[in-house]
Write a protein that holds these residues in place. Structure first.
Motif, PDB file in Angstrom:
ATOM      1  N   LEU A   2      49.790  38.849  47.528  1.00  0.00           N
ATOM      2  CA  LEU A   2      49.551  39.461  48.834  1.00  0.00           C
ATOM      3  C   LEU A   2      49.113  38.415  49.861  1.00  0.00           C
ATOM      4  N   ILE A   3      48.232  37.509  49.479  1.00  0.00           N
ATOM      5  CA  ILE A   3      47.758  36.483  50.424  1.00  0.00           C
ATOM      6  C   ILE A   3      48.900  35.555  50.825  1.00  0.00           C
ATOM      7  N   ARG A   4      49.746  35.193  49.879  1.00  0.00           N
ATOM      8  CA  ARG A   4      50.895  34.345  50.209  1.00  0.00           C
ATOM      9  C   ARG A   4      51.865  35.090  51.147  1.00  0.00           C
ATOM     10  N   ALA A   5      52.027  36.390  50.910  1.00  0.00           N
ATOM     11  CA  ALA A   5      52.890  37.189  51.789  1.00  0.00           C
ATOM     12  C   ALA A   5      52.328  37.226  53.201  1.00  0.00           C
ATOM     13  N   ALA A   6      51.007  37.404  53.311  1.00  0.00           N
ATOM     14  CA  ALA A   6      50.376  37.432  54.635  1.00  0.00           C
ATOM     15  C   ALA A   6      50.549  36.102  55.359  1.00  0.00           C
ATOM     16  N   ALA A   7      50.464  34.997  54.614  1.00  0.00           N
ATOM     17  CA  ALA A   7      50.656  33.679  55.219  1.00  0.00           C
ATOM     18  C   ALA A   7      52.088  33.507  55.725  1.00  0.00           C
ATOM     19  N   LEU A   8      53.059  34.015  54.964  1.00  0.00           N
ATOM     20  CA  LEU A   8      54.454  33.943  55.408  1.00  0.00           C
ATOM     21  C   LEU A   8      54.659  34.723  56.696  1.00  0.00           C
ATOM     22  N   ILE A   9      54.039  35.893  56.784  1.00  0.00           N
ATOM     23  CA  ILE A   9      54.186  36.715  57.983  1.00  0.00           C
ATOM     24  C   ILE A   9      53.587  36.009  59.193  1.00  0.00           C
ATOM     25  N   GLU A  10      52.397  35.459  59.045  1.00  0.00           N
ATOM     26  CA  GLU A  10      51.734  34.786  60.177  1.00  0.00           C
ATOM     27  C   GLU A  10      52.511  33.564  60.635  1.00  0.00           C
ATOM     28  N   ALA A  11      53.141  32.872  59.686  1.00  0.00           N
ATOM     29  CA  ALA A  11      53.854  31.640  60.031  1.00  0.00           C
ATOM     30  C   ALA A  11      55.190  31.902  60.716  1.00  0.00           C
ATOM     31  N   GLN A  12      55.787  33.061  60.469  1.00  0.00           N
ATOM     32  CA  GLN A  12      57.154  33.302  60.919  1.00  0.00           C
ATOM     33  C   GLN A  12      57.285  34.330  62.037  1.00  0.00           C
ATOM     34  N   VAL A  13      56.310  35.192  62.187  1.00  0.00           N
ATOM     35  CA  VAL A  13      56.473  36.321  63.085  1.00  0.00           C
ATOM     36  C   VAL A  13      55.542  36.182  64.292  1.00  0.00           C
ATOM     37  N   PRO A  14      56.069  36.338  65.502  1.00  0.00           N
ATOM     38  CA  PRO A  14      55.202  36.272  66.689  1.00  0.00           C
ATOM     39  C   PRO A  14      54.255  37.466  66.750  1.00  0.00           C
ATOM     40  N   GLU A  15      53.239  37.341  67.577  1.00  0.00           N
ATOM     41  CA  GLU A  15      52.263  38.421  67.715  1.00  0.00           C
ATOM     42  C   GLU A  15      52.943  39.707  68.185  1.00  0.00           C
ATOM     43  N   SER A  16      52.458  40.835  67.664  1.00  0.00           N
ATOM     44  CA  SER A  16      53.041  42.135  67.970  1.00  0.00           C
ATOM     45  C   SER A  16      52.071  42.938  68.818  1.00  0.00           C
ATOM     46  N   GLU A  17      52.611  43.980  69.452  1.00  0.00           N
ATOM     47  CA  GLU A  17      51.743  44.889  70.194  1.00  0.00           C
ATOM     48  C   GLU A  17      50.774  45.611  69.249  1.00  0.00           C
ATOM     49  N   VAL A  18      51.184  45.747  67.995  1.00  0.00           N
ATOM     50  CA  VAL A  18      50.320  46.358  66.980  1.00  0.00           C
ATOM     51  C   VAL A  18      49.801  45.234  66.088  1.00  0.00           C
ATOM     52  N   PRO A  19      48.519  44.885  66.174  1.00  0.00           N
ATOM     53  CA  PRO A  19      47.986  43.782  65.371  1.00  0.00           C
ATOM     54  C   PRO A  19      48.149  44.054  63.881  1.00  0.00           C
ATOM     55  N   LEU A  20      48.394  42.991  63.115  1.00  0.00           N
ATOM     56  CA  LEU A  20      48.491  43.100  61.661  1.00  0.00           C
ATOM     57  C   LEU A  20      47.117  42.844  61.046  1.00  0.00           C
ATOM     58  N   ASP A  21      46.595  43.836  60.338  1.00  0.00           N
ATOM     59  CA  ASP A  21      45.310  43.705  59.646  1.00  0.00           C
ATOM     60  C   ASP A  21      45.518  44.004  58.171  1.00  0.00           C
ATOM     61  N   ILE A  22      45.060  43.096  57.311  1.00  0.00           N
ATOM     62  CA  ILE A  22      45.098  43.300  55.862  1.00  0.00           C
ATOM     63  C   ILE A  22      43.677  43.153  55.338  1.00  0.00           C
ATOM     64  N   GLU A  23      43.138  44.228  54.790  1.00  0.00           N
ATOM     65  CA  GLU A  23      41.753  44.216  54.335  1.00  0.00           C
ATOM     66  C   GLU A  23      41.698  44.385  52.818  1.00  0.00           C
ATOM     67  N   ILE A  24      40.813  43.625  52.184  1.00  0.00           N
ATOM     68  CA  ILE A  24      40.714  43.550  50.728  1.00  0.00           C
ATOM     69  C   ILE A  24      39.421  44.237  50.291  1.00  0.00           C
ATOM     70  N   HIS A  25      39.550  45.317  49.534  1.00  0.00           N
ATOM     71  CA  HIS A  25      38.394  46.058  49.034  1.00  0.00           C
ATOM     72  C   HIS A  25      38.244  45.834  47.528  1.00  0.00           C
ATOM     73  N   GLY A  26      37.011  45.622  47.098  1.00  0.00           N
ATOM     74  CA  GLY A  26      36.728  45.404  45.684  1.00  0.00           C
ATOM     75  C   GLY A  26      36.563  43.944  45.320  1.00  0.00           C
ATOM     76  N   VAL A  27      36.881  43.052  46.260  1.00  0.00           N
ATOM     77  CA  VAL A  27      36.799  41.611  46.028  1.00  0.00           C
ATOM     78  C   VAL A  27      36.141  40.971  47.244  1.00  0.00           C
ATOM     79  N   ASP A  28      35.271  39.992  46.996  1.00  0.00           N
ATOM     80  CA  ASP A  28      34.733  39.226  48.126  1.00  0.00           C
ATOM     81  C   ASP A  28      35.419  37.861  48.181  1.00  0.00           C
ATOM     82  N   LYS A  29      35.161  37.132  49.262  1.00  0.00           N
ATOM     83  CA  LYS A  29      35.853  35.863  49.467  1.00  0.00           C
ATOM     84  C   LYS A  29      35.518  34.857  48.366  1.00  0.00           C
ATOM     85  N   ALA A  30      34.270  34.869  47.908  1.00  0.00           N
ATOM     86  CA  ALA A  30      33.871  33.934  46.853  1.00  0.00           C
ATOM     87  C   ALA A  30      34.592  34.238  45.546  1.00  0.00           C
TER      88      ALA A  30
END
Length: 423
Positions: A252-280
Motif C-alpha cells: 500500500l505504501i509503495r502504491a501511494a508513492a507511485l500515485i504521488e509521483a505520477q499524478v497531479p494534485e486533484s480537486e479531491v485530496p488523496l488521504d490514506i490513513e493507517i489504523h492499527g499500526v503506528d509509524k514506529a
C-alpha cells in the motif's frame, strides 16, 4: 443445560486477531442467551507470557468464565506442546470443565496431542473445530507462502520438503497425523468456501466441513449521504490491520508513492490513513521505505469502534499477500457500508466479490491503478455502497451453528423447552 467451552489459540484482551475475535464474540453471545458457556484463550508465546504472567503463573482469569492460559510457544511442524508436562496440565485444565461441547477455534497453542487426549477422555462430548487458516496443511505457519515469498497453490511432500528443507517422509507423516486429528472432531467448520475447498483438495472428506461465516453484530446502516459527503469520502482511503509482513502494508505504501509521483494534485485530496499500526511499528519492518505525504498513521483503535471509524472513509484497502480466509475487517467494512479494494486471492476475493474492487496480489502498481480508478468518483462510490449486504449477525451465526453442530434429537428437545418457556 448444555455446557459449552470455546477454546481459542489467543485471547482478544491481549491480541486482536480475526480468529480469536470470532471465538470471543461467539462466547459473549452464548452468555447473553443464558447458556452455560466458558472461554479459554492463550498467550501467543514467551514474549506475551513474560508481559502478563508471573513466573509460576499458568492462567489469568478475566471472570469466573473467562480464562487465558500461558502459552509457551509451539513448533508449527509438530503442532504439539514443547513439554509433555505442559500438555498434561492443559489436558487436566480442559477436562475439569466436563463440558458437553468443546468448540476449538484453531489448535495452535493447544496442540494436536492435547486434543487427542481430551477426545479420548470424553468420548460422549461433542468436539467442533473452526478452521480459520491453513496450519494443518502448511508447516510454514499455515500461510501457504513459500520461503521465497511466492504463493503456494497446493501442498505436496516433495514441494514442502524443498521449501522447508526437511525430508519428504516428514511431510507424509505430518499430513497423516493432522488428518487423524481432524477426524476426531464431530464437526468441522469453515468461514469461507475457499478454505473448505483447500482442505477437501488436501484430503478432508467432502461433506465434513460446513461453511458458516463468522458472526458480527452491527448497528443499522448509516443514513443516506449527500453528494457532497460522497465526494469528500471518495478521496479517503484506510487500512485496518497489524504490522506484519503478510498484511501487505508495504504494498500500500509503495502504491501511494507511485500515485504521488505520477499524478497531479486533484480537486479531491488523496488521504490514506493507517489504523492499527503506528509509524514506529511500520519503520521496524520496513526501515528503508519512505512515507508519502498522503499517508498518515492513526495507531491502535478499540475493536468496538472499528465500524464507526470505517464509516468516515470511502474505501477500505486490504492488501494482504497471503491466503486470508475470512478477515474480520471485511465483515466490519460490510457492517459500515464501506466498499473495499482487496487482493485478488483466497477469502479476500470470495468475500468482496460483487461489491469490492480487486487487484493483483502484491502488485503496488496494480493497487495504485485501483485506487486511482475510484478516487474522486462519488457516483462510483455510491454504486458500490449500494451493492453491500450486511454480514451475518451473531443470532444468525448461532442459528446456523445449532443447525449444523447439534444432533437432531437435542435440537428437538431444546425447541420443546423454549416453547414451554414462552407458554
Amino acid at each position: 443445560m448444555t455446557r459449552i467451552v470455546i477454546v481459542s489459540h489467543s485471547h482478544p484482551n491481549l491480541r486482536y486477531g480475526g480468529g480469536e475475535v470470532a471465538a470471543y464474540r461467539q462466547f459473549q453471545h452464548l452468555l447473553s442467551l443464558g447458556e452455560d458457556a466458558y472461554f479459554v484463550g492463550s498467550t501467543i508465546g514467551p514474549e506475551d507470557s513474560d508481559k502478563f504472567f508471573g513466573r509460576s503463573q499458568q492462567v489469568l482469569s478475566f471472570s469466573p468464565r473467562d480464562f487465558c492460559l500461558q502459552g509457551r510457544g509451539m513448533d508449527s511442524f509438530t503442532m504439539d506442546q514443547p513439554r509433555i508436562a505442559d500438555e498434561d496440565w492443559l489436558v487436566e485444565f480442559l477436562l475439569a470443565f466436563r463440558a458437553d461441547v468443546y468448540h476449538f477455534h484453531h489448535f495452535w497453542n493447544i496442540g494436536a496431542g492435547t486434543i487427542r487426549r481430551l477426545r479420548a477422555a470424553l468420548p460422549k462430548a461433542r468436539f467442533i473445530c473452526t478452521l480459520h487458516e491453513l496450519t494443518a496443511i502448511c508447516a510454514n505457519h499455515g500461510q501457504m507462502v513459500k520461503r521465497s515469498g511466492e504463493l503456494c497453490y497446493s501442498s505436496s511432500e516433495v514441494a514442502c520438503a524443498a521449501c522447508l528443507a526437511r525430508p519428504p517422509v516428514d511431510f507424509v507423516l505430518r499430513r497423516a497425523r493432522m488428518l487423524e486429528m481432524l477426524e476426531g472432531f464431530d464437526q468441522l467448520l469453515s468461514p469461507s468456501e475457499f478454505l473448505r475447498l483447500r482442505f477437501e483438495d488436501w484430503g478432508v472428506a467432502p461433506g465434513r466441513i460446513a461453511v458458516i461465516e463468522n458472526g458480527l453484530d452491527h448497528a443499522d446502516a448509516a443514513t443516506a449521504e449527500t453528494p457532497q459527503e460522497l465526494m469528500r469520502k471518495s478521496g479517503r482511503f484506510a487500512f485496518f490491520g497489524q504490522a506484519t509482513p503478510t498484511k501487505g502494508l508495504d504494498v500500500l505504501i509503495r502504491a501511494a508513492a507511485l500515485i504521488e509521483a505520477q499524478v497531479p494534485e486533484s480537486e479531491v485530496p488523496l488521504d490514506i490513513e493507517i489504523h492499527g499500526v503506528d509509524k514506529a511499528g511500520f519503520a521496524r519492518l520496513w526501515p528503508d521505505l519512505e512515507l508519502p505525504d498522503c499517508v498518515r498513521f492513526r495507531g491502535r483503535y478499540r475493536p468496538q469502534d472499528c465500524v464507526d471509524i470505517m464509516r468516515g472513509y470511502g474505501w477500505i484497502i486490504i492488501p494482504s499477500v497471503w491466503w486470508e480466509n475470512s478477515p474480520v475487517v471485511i465483515q466490519e467494512a460490510r457492517a459500515a457500508g464501506t466498499p473495499m479494494i482487496a487482493s485478488d486471492i483466497g477469502g479476500m476475493a470470495e468475500k468482496t466479490a460483487g461489491w469490492g474492487i480487486q487487484f493483483r496480489t502484491g502488485d503496488a502498481a496494480a493497487l495504485a491503478a485501483a485506487i486511482l480508478s475510484v478516487h474522486g468518483d462519488a457516483e462510483l462510490l455510491a454504486e458500490h455502497k449500494a451493492r453491500i449486504t450486511p454480514p451475518l449477525d451473531l443470532a444468525g451465526f448461532q442459528a446456523e451453528w445449532e443447525r449444523v453442530c447439534t444432533p437432531a434429537a437435542e435440537r428437538d428437545l431444546k425447541k420443546e423447552r423454549d416453547l414451554k418457556k414462552v407458554g
